[in-house]
Design a protein around this motif. Structure first.
Motif, short mmCIF file in Angstrom:
data_model
loop_
_atom_site.label_atom_id
_atom_site.label_comp_id
_atom_site.label_asym_id
_atom_site.label_seq_id
_atom_site.Cartn_x
_atom_site.Cartn_y
_atom_site.Cartn_z
N LYS A 38 2.88 9.68 3.28
CA LYS A 38 3.51 8.60 4.06
C LYS A 38 5.01 8.59 3.84
O LYS A 38 5.79 8.40 4.77
CB LYS A 38 2.89 7.25 3.69
CG LYS A 38 3.40 6.12 4.54
CD LYS A 38 3.02 6.35 6.00
CE LYS A 38 3.52 5.24 6.88
NZ LYS A 38 3.30 5.53 8.30
N ILE A 81 1.03 -0.04 0.41
CA ILE A 81 1.18 -0.92 1.58
C ILE A 81 2.64 -1.31 1.78
O ILE A 81 3.15 -1.30 2.90
CB ILE A 81 0.28 -2.16 1.44
CG1 ILE A 81 -1.19 -1.74 1.54
CG2 ILE A 81 0.62 -3.22 2.49
CD1 ILE A 81 -2.17 -2.81 1.12
N ASP A 82 3.33 -1.63 0.69
CA ASP A 82 4.76 -1.96 0.78
C ASP A 82 5.55 -0.79 1.36
O ASP A 82 6.43 -0.97 2.19
CB ASP A 82 5.33 -2.33 -0.59
CG ASP A 82 4.85 -3.67 -1.09
OD1 ASP A 82 4.24 -4.43 -0.29
OD2 ASP A 82 5.08 -3.98 -2.27
N CYS A 84 4.50 1.49 3.36
CA CYS A 84 4.18 1.66 4.78
C CYS A 84 5.00 0.74 5.67
O CYS A 84 5.15 1.01 6.86
CB CYS A 84 2.69 1.42 5.01
SG CYS A 84 1.64 2.71 4.30
N HIS A 85 5.54 -0.32 5.12
CA HIS A 85 6.34 -1.27 5.90
C HIS A 85 7.84 -0.94 5.90
O HIS A 85 8.62 -1.62 6.54
CB HIS A 85 6.13 -2.69 5.38
CG HIS A 85 4.76 -3.21 5.70
ND1 HIS A 85 3.74 -3.18 4.79
CD2 HIS A 85 4.26 -3.75 6.83
CE1 HIS A 85 2.66 -3.69 5.34
NE2 HIS A 85 2.94 -4.03 6.58
N LEU A 86 8.22 0.09 5.15
CA LEU A 86 9.65 0.43 5.06
C LEU A 86 10.07 1.31 6.23
O LEU A 86 9.33 2.18 6.67
CB LEU A 86 9.93 1.19 3.76
CG LEU A 86 9.74 0.42 2.45
CD1 LEU A 86 9.95 1.36 1.27
CD2 LEU A 86 10.69 -0.76 2.37
N SER A 87 11.27 1.06 6.71
CA SER A 87 11.87 1.95 7.71
C SER A 87 12.48 3.14 6.98
O SER A 87 12.63 3.13 5.75
CB SER A 87 12.95 1.21 8.49
OG SER A 87 14.06 0.94 7.64
#
Length: 110
Positions: A38, A81-82, A84-87
């Motif tokens: 990811k 999960i954190d 996965c939310h990063l640009s």
């Protein structure tokens, strides 16, 4: 297994891999293989897969988990999960200007 494997053997350019975070900061049974893929996807780095069979060598795992192990597992999955939310720009910033790739995980470590 119904989904693409992200573990097993992987080959990387050592210098580039270290530059963009390097080794995982996970402990115990965790989603470090998924995190690595990811992270590379977010950073828009090339990922290639090979075709063919993949065989898993069985290894014992203690099925009795202590409260500490459960908490660690939660933190490991929360870190994924954190991530996965990063640009891309947020992730680059964390890697370049903070305390390394896994600074975002420190709040979840023991």
């Amino acid at each position: 297994m119904g989904h693409l494997s992200v573990g097993s053997i992987f080959f990387v350019n050592h210098d580039i891999y270290l530059h963009w975070g390097g080794n995982e900061c996970f402990y115990g049974w965790s989603p470090e293989d998924f995190e690595r893929v990811k992270r590379m996807e977010i950073l828009e780095l090339p990922i290639a897969r090979t075709s063919g069979s993949l065989y898993h060598l069985f290894h014992e795992r203690d099925q009795i988990e202590t409260p500490d192990e459960l908490a660690r597992s939660y933190r490991n999955h929360k870190a994924l999960i954190d991530l996965c939310h990063l640009s891309k720009s947020e992730l680059e910033y964390l890697i370049i200007y903070r305390e390394g790739m896994f600074s975002y995980m420190k709040q979840w470590q023991i």
